[in-house]
Each structure stands twice: as structure tokens, then as C-alpha cells.
Design a protein around this motif. Structure first.
Motif, PDB file in Angstrom:
ATOM      1  N   PRO A  59       0.804  -1.231   0.000  1.00 43.59           N
ATOM      2  CA  PRO A  59       0.000   0.000   0.000  1.00 43.59           C
ATOM      3  C   PRO A  59       0.838   1.283   0.000  1.00 43.59           C
ATOM      4  CG  PRO A  59      -0.898  -1.592   1.548  1.00 43.59           C
ATOM      5  CD  PRO A  59       0.422  -2.135   1.095  1.00 43.59           C
ATOM      6  N   LEU A  60       2.053   1.222   0.555  1.00 40.42           N
ATOM      7  CA  LEU A  60       2.902   2.403   0.625  1.00 40.42           C
ATOM      8  C   LEU A  60       3.783   2.560  -0.609  1.00 40.42           C
ATOM      9  CD1 LEU A  60       3.904   2.163   4.385  1.00 40.42           C
ATOM     10  CD2 LEU A  60       2.307   3.774   3.343  1.00 40.42           C
ATOM     11  N   LEU A  61       3.624   1.666  -1.566  1.00 40.43           N
ATOM     12  CA  LEU A  61       4.373   1.744  -2.813  1.00 40.43           C
ATOM     13  C   LEU A  61       3.496   2.214  -3.964  1.00 40.43           C
ATOM     14  CD1 LEU A  61       6.383  -1.589  -2.436  1.00 40.43           C
ATOM     15  CD2 LEU A  61       7.067   0.723  -1.763  1.00 40.43           C
ATOM     16  N   GLN A  62       2.296   2.704  -3.624  1.00 42.45           N
ATOM     17  CA  GLN A  62       1.379   3.293  -4.596  1.00 42.45           C
ATOM     18  C   GLN A  62       1.308   4.798  -4.320  1.00 42.45           C
ATOM     19  OE1 GLN A  62       0.135   1.100  -6.841  1.00 42.45           O
ATOM     20  NE2 GLN A  62       1.155  -0.537  -5.677  1.00 42.45           N
ATOM     21  N   ASN A  63       1.470   5.594  -5.367  1.00 41.99           N
ATOM     22  CA  ASN A  63       1.482   7.051  -5.186  1.00 41.99           C
ATOM     23  C   ASN A  63       0.053   7.580  -5.100  1.00 41.99           C
ATOM     24  OD1 ASN A  63       2.342   9.654  -4.926  1.00 41.99           O
ATOM     25  ND2 ASN A  63       3.032   9.874  -7.040  1.00 41.99           N
ATOM     26  N   GLU A  64      -0.581   7.229  -4.000  1.00 39.66           N
ATOM     27  CA  GLU A  64      -1.958   7.641  -3.763  1.00 39.66           C
ATOM     28  C   GLU A  64      -2.062   8.296  -2.395  1.00 39.66           C
ATOM     29  OE1 GLU A  64      -4.299   4.160  -4.105  1.00 39.66           O
ATOM     30  OE2 GLU A  64      -3.854   3.834  -6.234  1.00 39.66           O
ATOM     31  N   ALA A  65      -2.761   9.410  -2.341  1.00 38.31           N
ATOM     32  CA  ALA A  65      -2.908  10.126  -1.080  1.00 38.31           C
ATOM     33  C   ALA A  65      -3.974   9.470  -0.218  1.00 38.31           C
ATOM     34  CB  ALA A  65      -3.273  11.588  -1.337  1.00 38.31           C
ATOM     35  N   GLY A  66      -3.683   9.332   1.048  1.00 36.70           N
ATOM     36  CA  GLY A  66      -4.683   8.860   1.985  1.00 36.70           C
ATOM     37  C   GLY A  66      -5.433  10.043   2.584  1.00 36.70           C
ATOM     38  N   PRO A  67      -6.522   9.803   3.272  1.00 37.56           N
ATOM     39  CA  PRO A  67      -7.254  10.891   3.918  1.00 37.56           C
ATOM     40  C   PRO A  67      -6.428  11.536   5.022  1.00 37.56           C
ATOM     41  CG  PRO A  67      -8.080   8.767   4.650  1.00 37.56           C
ATOM     42  CD  PRO A  67      -7.132   8.486   3.531  1.00 37.56           C
ATOM     43  N   HIS A  68      -6.652  12.810   5.249  1.00 34.76           N
ATOM     44  CA  HIS A  68      -5.919  13.522   6.299  1.00 34.76           C
ATOM     45  C   HIS A  68      -6.454  13.109   7.679  1.00 34.76           C
ATOM     46  CE1 HIS A  68      -3.774  16.133   3.522  1.00 34.76           C
ATOM     47  NE2 HIS A  68      -4.916  16.335   2.880  1.00 34.76           N
ATOM     48  N   GLY A  69      -5.610  13.287   8.680  1.00 34.93           N
ATOM     49  CA  GLY A  69      -6.035  13.017  10.044  1.00 34.93           C
ATOM     50  C   GLY A  69      -5.870  11.580  10.479  1.00 34.93           C
ATOM     51  N   ILE A  70      -5.243  10.744   9.624  1.00 27.62           N
ATOM     52  CA  ILE A  70      -5.013   9.347   9.991  1.00 27.62           C
ATOM     53  C   ILE A  70      -4.101   9.266  11.212  1.00 27.62           C
ATOM     54  CG2 ILE A  70      -3.865   7.225   9.241  1.00 27.62           C
ATOM     55  CD1 ILE A  70      -6.664   7.673   8.093  1.00 27.62           C
ATOM     56  N   ILE A  71      -3.123  10.152  11.268  1.00 28.65           N
ATOM     57  CA  ILE A  71      -2.196  10.189  12.397  1.00 28.65           C
ATOM     58  C   ILE A  71      -2.308  11.543  13.079  1.00 28.65           C
ATOM     59  CG2 ILE A  71       0.224  10.148  13.087  1.00 28.65           C
ATOM     60  CD1 ILE A  71       0.770   8.121  10.968  1.00 28.65           C
ATOM     61  N   SER A  72      -2.702  11.524  14.337  1.00 28.95           N
ATOM     62  CA  SER A  72      -2.743  12.768  15.105  1.00 28.95           C
ATOM     63  C   SER A  72      -1.351  13.077  15.632  1.00 28.95           C
ATOM     64  CB  SER A  72      -3.734  12.650  16.265  1.00 28.95           C
ATOM     65  OG  SER A  72      -3.297  11.684  17.205  1.00 28.95           O
ATOM     66  N   VAL A  73      -1.009  14.354  15.678  1.00 28.85           N
ATOM     67  CA  VAL A  73       0.323  14.792  16.086  1.00 28.85           C
ATOM     68  C   VAL A  73       0.197  15.728  17.279  1.00 28.85           C
ATOM     69  CG1 VAL A  73       2.448  15.935  15.389  1.00 28.85           C
ATOM     70  CG2 VAL A  73       1.137  14.616  13.708  1.00 28.85           C
ATOM     71  N   GLU A  74       0.898  15.391  18.333  1.00 27.56           N
ATOM     72  CA  GLU A  74       0.933  16.228  19.538  1.00 27.56           C
ATOM     73  C   GLU A  74       2.389  16.527  19.879  1.00 27.56           C
ATOM     74  OE1 GLU A  74      -0.084  15.928  24.335  1.00 27.56           O
ATOM     75  OE2 GLU A  74      -0.857  14.417  22.937  1.00 27.56           O
ATOM     76  N   VAL A  75       2.741  17.808  19.892  1.00 23.64           N
ATOM     77  CA  VAL A  75       4.125  18.214  20.144  1.00 23.64           C
ATOM     78  C   VAL A  75       4.213  18.906  21.500  1.00 23.64           C
ATOM     79  CG1 VAL A  75       6.097  19.564  19.330  1.00 23.64           C
ATOM     80  CG2 VAL A  75       4.535  18.507  17.674  1.00 23.64           C
ATOM     81  N   THR A  76       5.107  18.395  22.330  1.00 22.06           N
ATOM     82  CA  THR A  76       5.415  19.036  23.605  1.00 22.06           C
ATOM     83  C   THR A  76       6.845  19.555  23.516  1.00 22.06           C
ATOM     84  OG1 THR A  76       3.975  17.494  24.788  1.00 22.06           O
ATOM     85  CG2 THR A  76       5.551  18.753  26.098  1.00 22.06           C
ATOM     86  N   ALA A  77       6.990  20.881  23.519  1.00 21.33           N
ATOM     87  CA  ALA A  77       8.304  21.472  23.289  1.00 21.33           C
ATOM     88  C   ALA A  77       8.599  22.551  24.318  1.00 21.33           C
ATOM     89  CB  ALA A  77       8.382  22.069  21.887  1.00 21.33           C
ATOM     90  N   PRO A  78       9.818  22.591  24.843  1.00 23.44           N
ATOM     91  CA  PRO A  78      10.211  23.675  25.752  1.00 23.44           C
ATOM     92  C   PRO A  78      10.163  25.028  25.047  1.00 23.44           C
ATOM     93  CG  PRO A  78      11.786  21.853  25.827  1.00 23.44           C
ATOM     94  CD  PRO A  78      10.899  21.613  24.648  1.00 23.44           C
ATOM     95  N   GLU A  79      10.122  26.062  25.832  1.00 28.38           N
ATOM     96  CA  GLU A  79      10.112  27.418  25.281  1.00 28.38           C
ATOM     97  C   GLU A  79      11.374  27.665  24.470  1.00 28.38           C
ATOM     98  OE1 GLU A  79       9.687  32.061  26.855  1.00 28.38           O
ATOM     99  OE2 GLU A  79       9.537  30.371  28.258  1.00 28.38           O
ATOM    100  N   GLY A  80      11.214  28.335  23.344  1.00 24.58           N
ATOM    101  CA  GLY A  80      12.347  28.669  22.494  1.00 24.58           C
ATOM    102  C   GLY A  80      12.434  27.827  21.242  1.00 24.58           C
TER     103      GLY A  80
END
Length: 393
Positions: A59-80
């Protein structure tokens, strides 16, 4: 922005093209391109795909876009810490990264808005940047850029959980005098497929510690490629995996000593248990013609805990200069050391507990290199849970 490295055309004359074809022999010769059309669909016979279960990766060797939001991203980053989004032509995206297989070229194409995590010059982070990626099923593509500007100090942790079919590129730039640690932890559900290409450049007097920890997923393939470009650059590449029945964990590691007086240390360790548990490690080290004074070593160690498990280990070393401090490689795959077990059992430790202690002692060397106490505790607990599940199976 597409570029490609092509093999030289065959000379004209009475030459059979099939007979004249010479397959790519070394990692440095592999063609690269931003255009997926420049890569043929893998068949499993190619040098960089022959150990990978192509049917699972399909499935990852086909140049086809999947729907957005399949993977949620949460970033915890220090100030700066700076967080930006980059289009395909926005620097520093593409400064280092060149796709060298179809999956990474597709990920480059599909990710039109790549996240950038930038550590500003001179900033030293007391806490790590945590990027938590949680899959909810389906097809996903990503290109992530991590940049440590001059004289900065930071640790970035990528955590993968849930389930998805994800093709992921991680582009890492470590500028002059910076020290960066990047840790990629794969604790996917058992049906997840993860194909990742990590490419890094380490500049003058800079250092990169790159750690791959894989404890979950059906097929997980993380291929780090690190170029020690500047004089005095330092690269440490570490990995840990624990494969259960039916899981395939793979890493194709490439360390290129390009600048003078560079230092490289590669150590990957794996444990396997259960029918059809499989690990693949391919380590390529290239010491280039200008990499005088290089000191480099790579090793892979595997511990097979049950019948039916298999570990493939292939170290390669290419040296193009005679003026080096040292270079070497090693590989070992085996079962429990009977002498170790006897020693522990002779002191009243039950066999199950003795085996647990041996495996923890074997893998904890890599766990401790993360330098994050909470993560170390989590990983030790996860390894113990893997062992307990193996005993119950």
C-alpha cells in the motif's frame, strides 16, 4: 525540484544491454530522486528490498494520497523551540534529504506541508521535545525536518503508537558545533506498517546521537543515513528491537565519513521470540577519500530466544583512504549463553528469572543511551512485558 542520479549509459556498439548491466553494489551508488516515477515498483529482488516482505509494504508503494487526520500529532516542546511548516521548495527542506527508494519519494510528494522543528542557535534545552504520533488506521505520509542551529543542544523524541500504514521521511540537520539527539520509538499496534527513511548531515565539530527503538508493529523498517560532513563531526547510531511472532523489524544503516577527523559508533541490538519473528540489520560504513583521521566501528548483536525466529545481520565497510585512526565491524547472532544461565541458576535463581535478567542486561545498554530516565523506565517495563508474553505463549 526533482533530481536524479542515473547510472551511466551503456556505450554504443555490439554490447548486450542485459549482459552489460551491473547492479548497484554499494549504498553510496544508489540512485536518488524526488520523483516517484524514477523508481520502479520493487519486486523483492532489489538489493534494498530483498529482505523486506513486499506484500505488506505494497500500500505504501502506490502514489496515492490517503485521507488527512489518519495520524494525530501532539508536540510538547520547551520554550524557544521554533515550529514552522515547509512547502517542497522552502529551505531547509531538501537541503539534506534525497529519496533513495519509492516509498520515501512518495512520502516527499504527498507531504506538501512538512513540519519543521528548529532549535535556535546557542539554545540548550533542559527538557526533550516530544512528538507523539498516534495512528487511527489507513494510509499516511510524512516528511519531518529537524534542525539544530549552531552551538545548540537538544533531544527530540518521535513516538509512534496506534495503527497505520505510514511512509515517513525524517530530515536531520546538525549545524556547526551543535549537539542533537534524535530518538525514534516505534510502539505501534501489531497490524501497523511503518517505512521510514531518516537522513542526516552533521557539520563541523557537531554531534548526532540517533537511536531507533522498535517494540511494536507488523512491519517496521527504519533506515537511517548519516553523513559526517564537517571536520570533527561525531555520529553515534544505536538501535534496539524486540520482535515477536509474525513481526518483521528492519534497519538499513548507512554512515558516511566525509570530513576529516570524524568519529562514528554504530551499535544495534535485537531480541527475537516466536514463530516467524524476523529482524534484518544491514550496516554500511563508507570512509571517503577526504576522511583522514577517521575512527569508526559498527556492530550488531542479536539474541534468538525461541525456535522459529530468524535474525539476518550484514555489516559492510568500505575505506577509500589509508590515513585513518581505526575502522572495524562485528556481527553476532546466537541463543542464550548456557554458562550465564548456569551461573545464575547455581545461585538459586529460577530459569525464567535468569532468562529475564540475561535479556534485560543485553538490551539495557541501548536503553540507557537515551538519557531520559522516564523513557528508560518505560522501555525496560515494555521489554519485561514482551518477555512475560513470550513465556505465556
Amino acid at each position: 525540484m526533482a533530481t536524479a542520479t542515473q547510472a551511466p549509459a551503456a556505450a554504443e556498439g555490439h554490447i548486450d544491454p542485459a549482459a552489460a548491466f551491473v547492479p548497484v553494489q554499494t549504498r553510496s551508488e544508489r540512485p536518488t530522486s524526488f520523483d516517484p516515477a524514477d523508481f520502479g515498483t520493487p519486486t523483492g529482488r532489489e538489493v534494498n528490498w530483498k529482505h523486506t516482505p513486499i506484500s505488506l509494504a505494497q500500500p505504501l508503494l502506490q502514489n496515492e494520497a490517503g485521507p488527512h487526520g489518519i495520524i494525530s500529532v501532539e508536540v510538547t516542546a520547551p520554550e524557544g523551540v521554533e515550529q514552522l511548516r515547509l512547502g517542497p521548495d522552502q529551505a531547509p527542506r531538501g537541503e539534506v534529504f534525497r529519496p533513495e527508494d519509492l516509498a520515501s519519494a512518495i512520502a516527499w510528494t504527498q507531504e506538501t506541508d512538512a513540519p519543521l522543528i528548529r532549535i535556535p542557535a546557542g539554545v540548550e534545552l533542559a527538557e526533550p521535545v516530544i512528538v507523539r504520533l498516534t495512528g487511527s488506521g489507513g494510509l499516511a505520509h510524512a516528511h519531518v525536518v529537524i534542525e539544530a542551529q549552531p552551538a545548540s543542544r537538544a533531544t527530540v523524541v518521535l513516538r509512534h503508537e496506534g495503527t497505520a500504514h505510514q511512509a515517513q521521511n525524517v530530515e536531520i540537520i546538525v549545524r556547526d558545533g551543535a549537539a542533537l539527539t534524535v530518538i525514534s520509538v516505534q510502539r505501534w499496534d501489531d497490524d501497523a506498517v511503518h517505512l521510514a527513511s531518516h537522513q542526516a548531515r552533521v557539520d563541523r565539530d557537531a554531534s548526532l546521537t540517533h537511536i531507533v527503538v522498535t517494540l511494536g508493529g507488523r512491519l517496521v523498517r527504519v533506515n537511517p543515513s548519516v553523513e559526517l560532513a564537517g571536520a570533527g563531526a561525531d555520529g553515534k547510531l544505536y538501535g534496539l528491537s524486540f520482535a515477536d511472532a509474525g513481526q518483521h523489524f528492519e534497519s538499513q544503516v548507512y554512515l558516511h565519513h566525509k570530513g576529516p577527523h570524524t568519529v562514528g559508533d554504530v551499535l544495534y541490538k535485537g531480541a527475537l521470540q516466536g514463530a516467524d519473528a524476523r529482524s534484518v540489520w544491514i550496516g554500511d560504513v563508507l570512509i571517503g577519500p577526504d576522511a583522514v583521521g577517521t575512527d569508526s566501528y559498527e556492530a550488531n548483536r542479536n539474541l534468538v530466544l525461541t525456535d522459529g525466529a530468524r535474525a539476518d545481520s550484514i555489516p559492510n565497510l568500505e575505506i577509500q583512504t589509508g590515513d585513518i585512526q581505526g575502522a572495524g565491524h562485528a556481527s553476532a547472532t546466537g541463543r542464550f549463553d548456557d554458562e550465564q544461565l548456569f551461573y545464575l541458576q547455581a545461585r538459586g535463581i529460577a530459569e525464567t528469572e535468569a532468562r529475564r535478567l540475561v535479556v534485560l542486561g543485553f538490551l539495557s545498554e541501548i536503553v540507557q543511551k537515551t538519557g531520559i530516565p522516564a523513557l528508560e523506565e518505560e522501555l525496560i517495563a515494555a521489554i519485561e512485558a514482551e518477555l512475560a508474553a513470550g513465556v505465556q505463549a
